[in-house]
Design an enzyme around this catalytic site. Sequence first.
Site, PDB file in Angstrom:
ATOM      1  N   TYR A  57     -26.536  38.683 123.605  1.00 28.12           N
ATOM      2  CA  TYR A  57     -25.872  39.782 122.899  1.00 28.12           C
ATOM      3  C   TYR A  57     -24.942  39.237 121.825  1.00 28.12           C
ATOM      4  O   TYR A  57     -24.452  38.129 121.910  1.00 28.12           O
ATOM      5  CB  TYR A  57     -25.123  40.689 123.871  1.00 28.12           C
ATOM      6  CG  TYR A  57     -24.023  40.019 124.643  1.00 28.12           C
ATOM      7  CD1 TYR A  57     -22.731  39.937 124.127  1.00 28.12           C
ATOM      8  CD2 TYR A  57     -24.276  39.471 125.885  1.00 28.12           C
ATOM      9  CE1 TYR A  57     -21.726  39.310 124.829  1.00 28.12           C
ATOM     10  CE2 TYR A  57     -23.271  38.835 126.596  1.00 28.12           C
ATOM     11  CZ  TYR A  57     -22.004  38.752 126.065  1.00 28.12           C
ATOM     12  OH  TYR A  57     -21.010  38.136 126.763  1.00 28.12           O
ATOM     13  N   TYR A  92     -23.738  45.225 128.395  1.00 28.07           N
ATOM     14  CA  TYR A  92     -22.918  45.316 129.599  1.00 28.07           C
ATOM     15  C   TYR A  92     -22.583  46.773 129.879  1.00 28.07           C
ATOM     16  O   TYR A  92     -22.367  47.562 128.952  1.00 28.07           O
ATOM     17  CB  TYR A  92     -21.603  44.564 129.421  1.00 28.07           C
ATOM     18  CG  TYR A  92     -21.713  43.066 129.529  1.00 28.07           C
ATOM     19  CD1 TYR A  92     -21.456  42.418 130.738  1.00 28.07           C
ATOM     20  CD2 TYR A  92     -22.050  42.296 128.432  1.00 28.07           C
ATOM     21  CE1 TYR A  92     -21.528  41.040 130.843  1.00 28.07           C
ATOM     22  CE2 TYR A  92     -22.128  40.914 128.527  1.00 28.07           C
ATOM     23  CZ  TYR A  92     -21.867  40.300 129.738  1.00 28.07           C
ATOM     24  OH  TYR A  92     -21.946  38.931 129.844  1.00 28.07           O
ATOM     25  N   ARG A 141     -24.134  35.346 122.125  1.00 25.40           N
ATOM     26  CA  ARG A 141     -23.961  34.578 123.360  1.00 25.40           C
ATOM     27  C   ARG A 141     -25.325  34.261 123.954  1.00 25.40           C
ATOM     28  O   ARG A 141     -26.196  35.119 124.013  1.00 25.40           O
ATOM     29  CB  ARG A 141     -23.166  35.370 124.415  1.00 25.40           C
ATOM     30  CG  ARG A 141     -21.756  35.758 124.107  1.00 25.40           C
ATOM     31  CD  ARG A 141     -20.739  34.622 124.068  1.00 25.40           C
ATOM     32  NE  ARG A 141     -21.010  33.403 124.775  1.00 25.40           N
ATOM     33  CZ  ARG A 141     -20.806  33.151 126.072  1.00 25.40           C
ATOM     34  NH1 ARG A 141     -20.305  34.088 126.849  1.00 25.40           N
ATOM     35  NH2 ARG A 141     -21.087  31.980 126.616  1.00 25.40           N
ATOM     36  N   HIS A 144     -22.282  35.705 134.944  1.00 24.56           N
ATOM     37  CA  HIS A 144     -20.918  35.313 135.318  1.00 24.56           C
ATOM     38  C   HIS A 144     -20.838  35.130 136.840  1.00 24.56           C
ATOM     39  O   HIS A 144     -21.331  35.976 137.596  1.00 24.56           O
ATOM     40  CB  HIS A 144     -19.925  36.399 134.923  1.00 24.56           C
ATOM     41  CG  HIS A 144     -19.794  36.594 133.444  1.00 24.56           C
ATOM     42  ND1 HIS A 144     -18.841  35.975 132.682  1.00 24.56           N
ATOM     43  CD2 HIS A 144     -20.499  37.357 132.580  1.00 24.56           C
ATOM     44  CE1 HIS A 144     -18.952  36.346 131.417  1.00 24.56           C
ATOM     45  NE2 HIS A 144     -19.968  37.185 131.327  1.00 24.56           N
ATOM     46  N   HIS A 147     -26.612  34.630 130.035  1.00 27.82           N
ATOM     47  CA  HIS A 147     -25.803  34.025 131.102  1.00 27.82           C
ATOM     48  C   HIS A 147     -25.452  35.042 132.169  1.00 27.82           C
ATOM     49  O   HIS A 147     -25.452  36.252 131.930  1.00 27.82           O
ATOM     50  CB  HIS A 147     -24.513  33.403 130.540  1.00 27.82           C
ATOM     51  CG  HIS A 147     -23.603  34.422 129.904  1.00 27.82           C
ATOM     52  ND1 HIS A 147     -23.727  34.815 128.594  1.00 27.82           N
ATOM     53  CD2 HIS A 147     -22.575  35.136 130.415  1.00 27.82           C
ATOM     54  CE1 HIS A 147     -22.804  35.723 128.317  1.00 27.82           C
ATOM     55  NE2 HIS A 147     -22.103  35.942 129.403  1.00 27.82           N
TER      56      HIS A 147
END
Lengths: 180, 235
Positions: free
Chosen positions: B145, B106, B155, B160, B158
């Site tokens: 990640y 991120y 995780r 958001h 995905h």
Amino acid sequence: MKTSAVKKQTPSQTIGPYFAYGLTPQQYGYDFDSWVDHDMVKGLNNVETITITGTVYDGNAQPVDDAMIELWQDDGVHKLFGRYGSGTDEGNTFTFKTIKPKSVNGQAPFIHVILFMRGQLLHSYTRIYFADEQQLNETDANLNAVDADRKYTLIAEKKGDSYVFNIHMQGPNETVFFEI
Amino acid sequence: MSITTDSKFDIEVQPPYLDEAYKSTILRAPLQPLVVPKKKDITLSGPLFKDFKLGALDHDLTKNSVKDGEPIGERIVVHGKVTNEHGHPLPHTLIELWQANSAGRYVHKVDQHDAPLDPNFLGTGRCMTDAHGYYKFYTIKPGAYPWGNHPNAWRPNHIHFSLFGGDIASRLITQMYFPGDPLFEHDPIFKAVPPKGRELLVSAFDLSVTEANFALGYRFDIVLRGKNATPFENL
């Protein structure tokens, strides 16, 4: 007339710790325009503004540094929306500039709060009422739906020019959250 | 005045506040019972997006933060329909998006995962549903990640999503997953959703929007709480 739902709601998932560049980018210094921030009175002239500040505390009474707070108010005259993250200001406080909503239908004036953070799979709803509306606060049906000894958690204290509204997720001062 | 939402969070599909397998909930979930408001009131209406102006590249995460080249990774196109629980489309509602890059990193300064940033990919964007509740955006498929919830926790891939719908009760933040991810069964955030709801978070591969020689297509339909068919009639 009530009709039954035909589709299941999409489940909620946490906002997670990394929302800032998507949802509050300018506040956090990312190179992407924000469409909303904590100044809810932009473009409004001749209005008396107020400031609301506060901190979100976790169950260990530690300030939450990755919450996103949204405010929504609608008194029939002004429909205002604001959003702020708790990760940029000293002490992990949030601040909003807005106007105090008017009383609607004899209710005490209030602002909706929608709260998101890592560790919440589902967002929380609470409300900000105002300490200097004592009379309406005493007769308000929604405030009176709350246990008398927890009402104070919904009432922002007036300190000088601003209102202070802290949010406690847990503990003896746990804020009242609503089922909306 | 808009019609207020009359439905609640559906506990058959919605996650609880407290789920000890997802450790961050332990100190952050409200522990007292929620209070049910006495009166429906007009202030349940929500922000309005009828005249909202998107940036020209807001819906294309593969282009909206290019510095000196194209972002690395697998281009995808994601589309779907946003409706209420009665199947009525929700037109002109804002969708905000954010995600990791193809390496699972991120842009957020707090993310310290030792995977490369992509100078040409910020990983955030926005789109609106059209008059029929449809949305579509382009992006790079996000990577998995690691995170600190438990040893060797990862995780699933995905994206958001943040949506408004017509009033504050229809507000939703969720995550869209990709079909067949082997990490589902190890992910406490995904598994906090009751079994009946989990498949609702998983997009479907969609050949009909897959663009030849360009991008794979995925479909992700979203159902917001409430019955508001025309959420903006109060303006």
